[in-house]
Enzyme design. Structure first.
Site, PDB file in Angstrom:
ATOM      1  N   VAL A 181      16.541  18.290  23.791  1.00 52.36           N
ATOM      2  CA  VAL A 181      17.263  18.071  22.536  1.00 52.36           C
ATOM      3  C   VAL A 181      18.746  18.413  22.718  1.00 52.36           C
ATOM      4  CG1 VAL A 181      17.456  18.767  20.102  1.00 52.36           C
ATOM      5  CG2 VAL A 181      15.199  18.482  21.148  1.00 52.36           C
ATOM      6  N   CYS A 182      19.032  19.427  23.513  1.00 56.97           N
ATOM      7  CA  CYS A 182      20.415  19.899  23.687  1.00 56.97           C
ATOM      8  C   CYS A 182      21.395  18.796  24.084  1.00 56.97           C
ATOM      9  CB  CYS A 182      20.465  21.046  24.688  1.00 56.97           C
ATOM     10  SG  CYS A 182      19.487  22.474  24.185  1.00 56.97           S
ATOM     11  N   PRO A 183      21.100  17.966  25.083  1.00 56.77           N
ATOM     12  CA  PRO A 183      22.088  16.944  25.431  1.00 56.77           C
ATOM     13  C   PRO A 183      22.307  15.925  24.314  1.00 56.77           C
ATOM     14  CG  PRO A 183      20.090  16.645  26.742  1.00 56.77           C
ATOM     15  CD  PRO A 183      19.958  17.947  26.005  1.00 56.77           C
TER      16      PRO A 183
END
Length: 187
Positions: free
Chosen positions: A46-48
């Site tokens: 999810v972070c990118p």
């Protein structure tokens, strides 16, 4: 103690920014609006998507005089490696702060102690170093940089217009409210 209107605690860290390692401290926040965008870890899922979304909207934040700082408990070296390895992360032109000791993450109260990772925390800081917006998500829930842009515009508006408030779904140029006895029960 509530984090809203509290001052950012002193910190010093290293960040990766545009091919260089740069120091970042709480003194860098003075006199301008800032966003601290905490995320769990580099090389994840999810972070990118969130960091790429923020990179797409970053020019709009810059036009408003807002600096964005992404923060994870990774090192600044890991941020560079991720930047070099990922097309999404290559778009980032804002400082990526490394917080391997977790000091900054703990100061904003988003540390997951048993994992050594940050929750998805978003904090908007005014030019006086006070936190004006705080939003914390569970790890599986991604954020929307465009919605954050709207919230920062509202925070800047009310800072510049004492006595006015922005209602739900307020958009730049929209009507605001002036709280008074006359409005009680009329909205």
């Amino acid at each position: 103690m509530a984090i809203i209107n509290s001052k950012v605690k002193p910190f010093a860290a290293q960040a990766y920014l545009n091919g260089k390692f740069v120091p970042v401290t709480d003194a860098d926040l003075k006199g301008k609006w800032s966003i601290f965008f905490f995320y769990p870890a580099d090389f994840t899922f999810v972070c990118p998507t969130e960091l790429g979304d923020m990179a797409d909207v970053y020019p709009e934040f810059q036009k408003m005089g807002v600096e964005v700082y992404s923060v994870s408990t990774d090192t600044h070296f890991t941020h560079k490696a991720w930047h070099d390895a990922s097309d999404t992360i290559k778009k980032i032109n804002y400082p990526m702060i490394g917080d391997p000791t977790g000091a900054i993450t703990r100061a904003f109260d988003v540390m997951i102690e048993e994992e050594g990772l940050a929750l998805r925390g978003t904090f908007v800081v005014n030019p006086e170093g006070e936190i004006k917006i705080a939003e914390i998500h569970d790890l599986g829930i991604g954020r929307d940089a465009t919605e954050l842009l709207r919230k920062v515009k509202a925070a800047q508006y009310i800072a510049a217009h004492p006595g006015e408030v922005c209602p739900a779904k307020w958009q730049e140029g929209g009507e605001t409210l002036k709280p008074s006895l006359d409005l009680v029960g009329k909205i």
